[in-house]
Scaffold this motif. Sequence first.
Motif, PDB file in Angstrom:
ATOM      1  N   ILE A 136       0.872  -1.187   0.000  1.00  0.00           N
ATOM      2  CA  ILE A 136       0.000   0.000   0.000  1.00  0.00           C
ATOM      3  C   ILE A 136       0.902   1.229   0.000  1.00  0.00           C
ATOM      4  O   ILE A 136       1.791   1.356   0.848  1.00  0.00           O
ATOM      5  N   TYR A 137       0.717   2.110  -0.973  1.00  0.00           N
ATOM      6  CA  TYR A 137       1.499   3.358  -1.046  1.00  0.00           C
ATOM      7  C   TYR A 137       0.557   4.538  -0.825  1.00  0.00           C
ATOM      8  O   TYR A 137      -0.567   4.542  -1.353  1.00  0.00           O
ATOM      9  N   GLU A 138       1.044   5.518  -0.039  1.00  0.00           N
ATOM     10  CA  GLU A 138       0.331   6.796   0.057  1.00  0.00           C
ATOM     11  C   GLU A 138       1.135   7.783  -0.787  1.00  0.00           C
ATOM     12  O   GLU A 138       2.238   8.168  -0.408  1.00  0.00           O
ATOM     13  N   ASN A 139       0.618   8.139  -1.937  1.00  0.00           N
ATOM     14  CA  ASN A 139       1.359   9.024  -2.850  1.00  0.00           C
ATOM     15  C   ASN A 139       0.469  10.184  -3.290  1.00  0.00           C
ATOM     16  O   ASN A 139      -0.753  10.052  -3.307  1.00  0.00           O
ATOM     17  N   GLU A 140       1.100  11.243  -3.724  1.00  0.00           N
ATOM     18  CA  GLU A 140       0.378  12.322  -4.412  1.00  0.00           C
ATOM     19  C   GLU A 140       0.170  11.866  -5.855  1.00  0.00           C
ATOM     20  O   GLU A 140       1.057  11.224  -6.443  1.00  0.00           O
ATOM     21  N   HIS A 141      -0.977  12.164  -6.431  1.00  0.00           N
ATOM     22  CA  HIS A 141      -1.211  11.774  -7.839  1.00  0.00           C
ATOM     23  C   HIS A 141      -2.153  12.797  -8.440  1.00  0.00           C
ATOM     24  O   HIS A 141      -3.246  13.002  -7.907  1.00  0.00           O
ATOM     25  N   SER A 142      -1.729  13.480  -9.471  1.00  0.00           N
ATOM     26  CA  SER A 142      -2.482  14.616 -10.076  1.00  0.00           C
ATOM     27  C   SER A 142      -3.038  15.482  -8.937  1.00  0.00           C
ATOM     28  O   SER A 142      -4.248  15.606  -8.768  1.00  0.00           O
ATOM     29  N   ASP A 143      -2.146  15.990  -8.150  1.00  0.00           N
ATOM     30  CA  ASP A 143      -2.307  16.836  -6.950  1.00  0.00           C
ATOM     31  C   ASP A 143      -3.482  16.427  -6.051  1.00  0.00           C
ATOM     32  O   ASP A 143      -4.199  17.264  -5.513  1.00  0.00           O
ATOM     33  N   HIS A 144      -3.665  15.133  -5.919  1.00  0.00           N
ATOM     34  CA  HIS A 144      -4.580  14.608  -4.876  1.00  0.00           C
ATOM     35  C   HIS A 144      -3.818  13.545  -4.099  1.00  0.00           C
ATOM     36  O   HIS A 144      -3.028  12.812  -4.675  1.00  0.00           O
ATOM     37  N   ARG A 145      -4.100  13.457  -2.805  1.00  0.00           N
ATOM     38  CA  ARG A 145      -3.547  12.344  -2.039  1.00  0.00           C
ATOM     39  C   ARG A 145      -4.274  11.092  -2.487  1.00  0.00           C
ATOM     40  O   ARG A 145      -5.508  11.081  -2.557  1.00  0.00           O
ATOM     41  N   CYS A 146      -3.505  10.077  -2.845  1.00  0.00           N
ATOM     42  CA  CYS A 146      -4.122   8.842  -3.333  1.00  0.00           C
ATOM     43  C   CYS A 146      -3.530   7.646  -2.597  1.00  0.00           C
ATOM     44  O   CYS A 146      -2.422   7.718  -2.069  1.00  0.00           O
ATOM     45  N   LEU A 147      -4.285   6.574  -2.615  1.00  0.00           N
ATOM     46  CA  LEU A 147      -3.790   5.298  -2.092  1.00  0.00           C
ATOM     47  C   LEU A 147      -3.569   4.384  -3.290  1.00  0.00           C
ATOM     48  O   LEU A 147      -4.436   4.279  -4.165  1.00  0.00           O
ATOM     49  N   PHE A 148      -2.404   3.775  -3.337  1.00  0.00           N
ATOM     50  CA  PHE A 148      -2.062   2.850  -4.430  1.00  0.00           C
ATOM     51  C   PHE A 148      -2.038   1.438  -3.821  1.00  0.00           C
ATOM     52  O   PHE A 148      -1.184   1.138  -2.998  1.00  0.00           O
ATOM     53  N   ILE A 149      -3.008   0.624  -4.221  1.00  0.00           N
ATOM     54  CA  ILE A 149      -3.096  -0.746  -3.670  1.00  0.00           C
ATOM     55  C   ILE A 149      -2.476  -1.699  -4.693  1.00  0.00           C
ATOM     56  O   ILE A 149      -2.990  -1.824  -5.813  1.00  0.00           O
ATOM     57  N   VAL A 150      -1.359  -2.310  -4.328  1.00  0.00           N
ATOM     58  CA  VAL A 150      -0.726  -3.295  -5.220  1.00  0.00           C
ATOM     59  C   VAL A 150      -1.224  -4.681  -4.807  1.00  0.00           C
ATOM     60  O   VAL A 150      -1.150  -5.043  -3.635  1.00  0.00           O
ATOM     61  N   MET A 151      -1.774  -5.390  -5.797  1.00  0.00           N
ATOM     62  CA  MET A 151      -2.339  -6.718  -5.500  1.00  0.00           C
ATOM     63  C   MET A 151      -1.727  -7.764  -6.431  1.00  0.00           C
ATOM     64  O   MET A 151      -1.132  -7.422  -7.460  1.00  0.00           O
ATOM     65  N   GLU A 152      -1.949  -9.013  -6.096  1.00  0.00           N
ATOM     66  CA  GLU A 152      -1.557 -10.092  -7.016  1.00  0.00           C
ATOM     67  C   GLU A 152      -2.386  -9.884  -8.291  1.00  0.00           C
ATOM     68  O   GLU A 152      -3.532  -9.427  -8.220  1.00  0.00           O
ATOM     69  N   CYS A 153      -1.785 -10.163  -9.435  1.00  0.00           N
ATOM     70  CA  CYS A 153      -2.511  -9.924 -10.681  1.00  0.00           C
ATOM     71  C   CYS A 153      -3.349 -11.152 -11.044  1.00  0.00           C
ATOM     72  O   CYS A 153      -2.819 -12.237 -11.233  1.00  0.00           O
ATOM     73  N   MET A 154      -4.622 -10.965 -11.094  1.00  0.00           N
ATOM     74  CA  MET A 154      -5.532 -12.079 -11.410  1.00  0.00           C
ATOM     75  C   MET A 154      -5.650 -12.171 -12.936  1.00  0.00           C
ATOM     76  O   MET A 154      -6.462 -11.497 -13.559  1.00  0.00           O
ATOM     77  N   GLU A 155      -4.789 -13.018 -13.516  1.00  0.00           N
ATOM     78  CA  GLU A 155      -4.658 -13.063 -14.988  1.00  0.00           C
ATOM     79  C   GLU A 155      -5.885 -13.649 -15.679  1.00  0.00           C
ATOM     80  O   GLU A 155      -6.074 -13.486 -16.872  1.00  0.00           O
ATOM     81  N   GLY A 156      -6.734 -14.336 -14.897  1.00  0.00           N
ATOM     82  CA  GLY A 156      -7.865 -14.996 -15.558  1.00  0.00           C
ATOM     83  C   GLY A 156      -9.072 -14.095 -15.750  1.00  0.00           C
ATOM     84  O   GLY A 156     -10.054 -14.474 -16.395  1.00  0.00           O
ATOM     85  N   GLY A 157      -8.997 -12.875 -15.182  1.00  0.00           N
ATOM     86  CA  GLY A 157     -10.105 -11.935 -15.396  1.00  0.00           C
ATOM     87  C   GLY A 157     -11.334 -12.270 -14.567  1.00  0.00           C
ATOM     88  O   GLY A 157     -11.323 -13.144 -13.707  1.00  0.00           O
ATOM     89  N   GLU A 158     -12.396 -11.546 -14.861  1.00  0.00           N
ATOM     90  CA  GLU A 158     -13.618 -11.621 -14.055  1.00  0.00           C
ATOM     91  C   GLU A 158     -14.446 -12.862 -14.373  1.00  0.00           C
ATOM     92  O   GLU A 158     -14.506 -13.303 -15.524  1.00  0.00           O
ATOM     93  N   LEU A 159     -15.117 -13.372 -13.350  1.00  0.00           N
ATOM     94  CA  LEU A 159     -16.056 -14.492 -13.532  1.00  0.00           C
ATOM     95  C   LEU A 159     -17.134 -14.087 -14.538  1.00  0.00           C
ATOM     96  O   LEU A 159     -17.565 -14.876 -15.367  1.00  0.00           O
ATOM     97  N   PHE A 160     -17.509 -12.802 -14.495  1.00  0.00           N
ATOM     98  CA  PHE A 160     -18.534 -12.271 -15.408  1.00  0.00           C
ATOM     99  C   PHE A 160     -18.170 -12.606 -16.852  1.00  0.00           C
ATOM    100  O   PHE A 160     -18.982 -13.161 -17.605  1.00  0.00           O
ATOM    101  N   ASP A 161     -16.925 -12.324 -17.225  1.00  0.00           N
ATOM    102  CA  ASP A 161     -16.521 -12.549 -18.620  1.00  0.00           C
ATOM    103  C   ASP A 161     -16.397 -14.031 -18.931  1.00  0.00           C
ATOM    104  O   ASP A 161     -16.712 -14.476 -20.027  1.00  0.00           O
ATOM    105  N   ARG A 162     -15.958 -14.814 -17.926  1.00  0.00           N
ATOM    106  CA  ARG A 162     -15.808 -16.261 -18.161  1.00  0.00           C
ATOM    107  C   ARG A 162     -17.171 -16.880 -18.453  1.00  0.00           C
ATOM    108  O   ARG A 162     -17.303 -17.730 -19.328  1.00  0.00           O
TER     109      ARG A 162
END
Length: 327
Positions: A83-109
């Motif tokens: 979790i990063y607390e960074n400035e982004h386009s002059d707003h305080r933002c939270l950057f959540i880094v997660m495991e990448c779910m390569e299989g996509g959404e159940l909706f699309d499956r």
Amino acid sequence: SASTVALIPFPFETKLNAVTDDYEVGNEALGVGVNGKVLTCFHRQRVQKCALKIIRDSAKARQEVILHKKASTYPNIVRVLDIYENEHSDHRCLFIVMECMEGGELFDRIKDIGHENSFSEHQAAGIMRSICKAVSHLHSMNVAHRDLKLENLLFTSNEEDAELKLTDFGFAKECSDSTKDLTTPCYSPYYVAPEVLSKSSYDKACDIWSLGVIMYILLCGYPPFCSNHSLPISPGMETKICTGDYQFPEEDWYMVSDEAKNLIQAMLTVEPEKRPNIETILKNSWLSEFTTHVPKTPLDTPRVLMDKLQKWDNVETSICETNKYNG
Ligand SMILES: c1cc2nc(N[C@H]3CCCNC3)c3c(n2n1)NCC3
């Protein structure tokens, strides 16, 4: 202004350096959610592909991050890596880094399967079991997800044996235990309002209702409640939801087992206090013995009806207030 409101501190280590120090942020959008977009990112040292969700910092955003991080140690929940607390386009933002779910959404499956090959009741039971395990983890730590839907259930890969995991905690909420702890001094019984006694324990119950809708869609390809015209929700549809008015149209449901239909009916119980809890659901034979028990009859997911199933991003669906049931 909102930005000066004291923000609850994180109960865990967050990173204050720039996320780009450690990750190269891709420009490929993996998906767009209610309160943020999800991009790919690559860890520079570990050479690992991850998913990055950017949300504007606020008390609500911190609640989402805290609950997702707390839940993310469980197997069927998407892992939060940083979790990063960074400035982004002059707003305080939270950057959540997660495991990448390569299989996509159940909706699309489901949509893909609808057009390619049959989708068996057996497969649906396996998927429901994974989702119910994720929900039982959350409910065991008194967290209600409150936004269970096909778009928030993701596969680790495109393989047959890919794992299904739950993400998007933007509506998640800590809720007191369902057996109301009347000893907590948070209210005096003489003066307590009915909604205080009842509301919080219904948050978990609303997850059970959503599980019923997900299971219904898995087995036939369209939702139990939909509005007659193309609007996301309509008065007629709201009435159908609040009175539990849905059917199992014979032409699409004749080959589905009665156990499956009975389980859906239990989860789509209109009165939240009569709805089974997640532990009861997991004990149901359709889920617990699905390896041997559930018939492998192929479902011919109706193709023409698949279009009815749509993504409802950013739609504030008006949920029936619990107090309508108390009336
Ligand atoms: C981790 C989180 C995540 N979120 C994703 N997409 C989100 C977008 C908003 C609705 N819920 C799902 C996707 C992913 N991942 N991976 N991979 C492909 C799409």
